[in-house]
Design a protein around this motif. Structure first.
Motif, PDB file in Angstrom:
ATOM      1  N   UNK A  46      49.672  42.022  27.119  1.00 37.61           N
ATOM      2  CA  UNK A  46      48.627  42.011  28.149  1.00 37.61           C
ATOM      3  C   UNK A  46      47.247  42.100  27.504  1.00 37.61           C
ATOM      4  N   UNK A  47      47.115  42.957  26.514  1.00 37.19           N
ATOM      5  CA  UNK A  47      45.836  43.110  25.818  1.00 37.19           C
ATOM      6  C   UNK A  47      45.430  41.820  25.121  1.00 37.19           C
ATOM      7  N   UNK A  48      46.368  41.180  24.439  1.00 36.68           N
ATOM      8  CA  UNK A  48      46.062  39.913  23.765  1.00 36.68           C
ATOM      9  C   UNK A  48      45.715  38.812  24.762  1.00 36.68           C
ATOM     10  N   UNK A  49      46.412  38.784  25.878  1.00 41.73           N
ATOM     11  CA  UNK A  49      46.115  37.795  26.914  1.00 41.73           C
ATOM     12  C   UNK A  49      44.718  38.015  27.484  1.00 41.73           C
ATOM     13  N   UNK A  50      44.363  39.270  27.713  1.00 43.14           N
ATOM     14  CA  UNK A  50      43.027  39.603  28.196  1.00 43.14           C
ATOM     15  C   UNK A  50      41.963  39.183  27.192  1.00 43.14           C
ATOM     16  N   UNK A  51      42.192  39.506  25.924  1.00 40.69           N
ATOM     17  CA  UNK A  51      41.221  39.149  24.882  1.00 40.69           C
ATOM     18  C   UNK A  51      41.073  37.637  24.769  1.00 40.69           C
ATOM     19  N   UNK A  52      42.184  36.921  24.804  1.00 38.34           N
ATOM     20  CA  UNK A  52      42.148  35.460  24.670  1.00 38.34           C
ATOM     21  C   UNK A  52      41.433  34.828  25.860  1.00 38.34           C
ATOM     22  N   UNK A  53      41.764  35.247  27.074  1.00 40.91           N
ATOM     23  CA  UNK A  53      41.133  34.656  28.249  1.00 40.91           C
ATOM     24  C   UNK A  53      39.638  34.985  28.297  1.00 40.91           C
ATOM     25  N   UNK A  54      39.269  36.177  27.881  1.00 40.44           N
ATOM     26  CA  UNK A  54      37.849  36.543  27.831  1.00 40.44           C
ATOM     27  C   UNK A  54      37.113  35.696  26.808  1.00 40.44           C
ATOM     28  N   UNK A  55      37.745  35.488  25.668  1.00 49.24           N
ATOM     29  CA  UNK A  55      37.153  34.653  24.615  1.00 49.24           C
ATOM     30  C   UNK A  55      36.924  33.228  25.127  1.00 49.24           C
ATOM     31  N   UNK A  56      37.957  32.635  25.715  1.00 51.47           N
ATOM     32  CA  UNK A  56      37.854  31.258  26.211  1.00 51.47           C
ATOM     33  C   UNK A  56      36.778  31.151  27.298  1.00 51.47           C
ATOM     34  N   UNK A  57      36.761  32.092  28.228  1.00 55.58           N
ATOM     35  CA  UNK A  57      35.774  32.057  29.305  1.00 55.58           C
ATOM     36  C   UNK A  57      34.356  32.200  28.762  1.00 55.58           C
ATOM     37  N   UNK A  58      34.165  33.080  27.800  1.00 53.13           N
ATOM     38  CA  UNK A  58      32.827  33.284  27.234  1.00 53.13           C
ATOM     39  C   UNK A  58      32.349  32.048  26.474  1.00 53.13           C
ATOM     40  N   UNK A  59      33.254  31.422  25.721  1.00 54.95           N
ATOM     41  CA  UNK A  59      32.885  30.194  24.997  1.00 54.95           C
ATOM     42  C   UNK A  59      32.544  29.077  25.988  1.00 54.95           C
ATOM     43  N   UNK A  78      27.292  36.760  21.436  1.00 59.10           N
ATOM     44  CA  UNK A  78      28.480  36.289  22.147  1.00 59.10           C
ATOM     45  C   UNK A  78      29.664  37.219  21.901  1.00 59.10           C
ATOM     46  N   UNK A  79      29.840  37.639  20.670  1.00 61.13           N
ATOM     47  CA  UNK A  79      30.924  38.565  20.334  1.00 61.13           C
ATOM     48  C   UNK A  79      30.724  39.916  21.027  1.00 61.13           C
ATOM     49  N   UNK A  80      29.482  40.391  21.082  1.00 66.30           N
ATOM     50  CA  UNK A  80      29.194  41.646  21.791  1.00 66.30           C
ATOM     51  C   UNK A  80      29.544  41.536  23.272  1.00 66.30           C
ATOM     52  N   UNK A  81      29.250  40.381  23.878  1.00 66.22           N
ATOM     53  CA  UNK A  81      29.594  40.181  25.288  1.00 66.22           C
ATOM     54  C   UNK A  81      31.113  40.205  25.480  1.00 66.22           C
ATOM     55  N   UNK A  82      31.848  39.554  24.599  1.00 63.76           N
ATOM     56  CA  UNK A  82      33.309  39.523  24.702  1.00 63.76           C
ATOM     57  C   UNK A  82      33.874  40.935  24.604  1.00 63.76           C
ATOM     58  N   UNK A  83      33.391  41.705  23.650  1.00 64.11           N
ATOM     59  CA  UNK A  83      33.854  43.091  23.496  1.00 64.11           C
ATOM     60  C   UNK A  83      33.530  43.924  24.738  1.00 64.11           C
ATOM     61  N   UNK A  84      32.328  43.726  25.281  1.00 69.35           N
ATOM     62  CA  UNK A  84      31.901  44.481  26.452  1.00 69.35           C
ATOM     63  C   UNK A  84      32.784  44.158  27.657  1.00 69.35           C
ATOM     64  N   UNK A  85      33.073  42.887  27.867  1.00 67.53           N
ATOM     65  CA  UNK A  85      33.898  42.480  29.001  1.00 67.53           C
ATOM     66  C   UNK A  85      35.308  43.050  28.872  1.00 67.53           C
ATOM     67  N   UNK A  86      35.883  42.978  27.686  1.00 68.24           N
ATOM     68  CA  UNK A  86      37.226  43.525  27.474  1.00 68.24           C
ATOM     69  C   UNK A  86      37.230  45.026  27.726  1.00 68.24           C
ATOM     70  N   UNK A  87      36.240  45.716  27.188  1.00 64.61           N
ATOM     71  CA  UNK A  87      36.134  47.168  27.391  1.00 64.61           C
ATOM     72  C   UNK A  87      36.016  47.515  28.875  1.00 64.61           C
ATOM     73  N   UNK A  88      35.186  46.775  29.600  1.00 62.28           N
ATOM     74  CA  UNK A  88      35.010  47.017  31.033  1.00 62.28           C
ATOM     75  C   UNK A  88      36.290  46.757  31.821  1.00 62.28           C
ATOM     76  N   UNK A  89      37.005  45.707  31.472  1.00 61.29           N
ATOM     77  CA  UNK A  89      38.244  45.383  32.182  1.00 61.29           C
ATOM     78  C   UNK A  89      39.317  46.444  31.908  1.00 61.29           C
ATOM     79  N   UNK A  90      39.334  46.985  30.722  1.00 63.55           N
ATOM     80  CA  UNK A  90      40.349  47.992  30.386  1.00 63.55           C
ATOM     81  C   UNK A  90      40.041  49.349  31.010  1.00 63.55           C
ATOM     82  N   UNK A  91      38.768  49.661  31.157  1.00 64.35           N
ATOM     83  CA  UNK A  91      38.406  50.995  31.650  1.00 64.35           C
ATOM     84  C   UNK A  91      38.131  51.034  33.146  1.00 64.35           C
ATOM     85  N   UNK A  92      37.974  49.891  33.758  1.00 67.28           N
ATOM     86  CA  UNK A  92      37.637  50.062  35.138  1.00 67.28           C
ATOM     87  C   UNK A  92      37.787  48.936  36.030  1.00 67.28           C
TER      88      UNK A  92
END
Length: 92
Positions: A46-59, A78-92
């Protein structure tokens, strides 16, 4: 490679190494977890799927912004945005 092996539950755990004839220390990882096995492959998938989909959407968004807009972000932004989105999705 390690993430993919974890998803497939194919990491060389203690049981697997013993089955292959390897000598394995009984203390486990730093003596803290003697019978550690990989059992969280579902969460990792699930974590890898979230990271991959966030990466693709951001690109995709960055590409559209560059093509149809005027603003361009750096790779670091761009990398900071991807990390932020993943962090936000995991925490809330």
């Amino acid at each position: 490679m390690v993430a993919w092996m974890t998803i497939l539950n194919k990491l060389p755990t203690k049981d697997g190494l013993l089955a292959w004839g390897w000598t394995v220390d009984d203390r486990g990882c730093n003596g803290l977890a003697p019978n550690l096995k990989v059992k969280h492959s579902y969460f990792l998938a699930i974590l890898l799927r979230l990271a991959w989909s966030t990466y693709i959407h951001s690109i995709w968004r960055e590409r559209n912004q560059r093509q149809f807009g005027s603003e361009q972000r750096s790779k670091d932004a761009l990398l900071d945005e991807i990390k932020k989105v993943i962090r936000l999705r995991l925490t809330g």
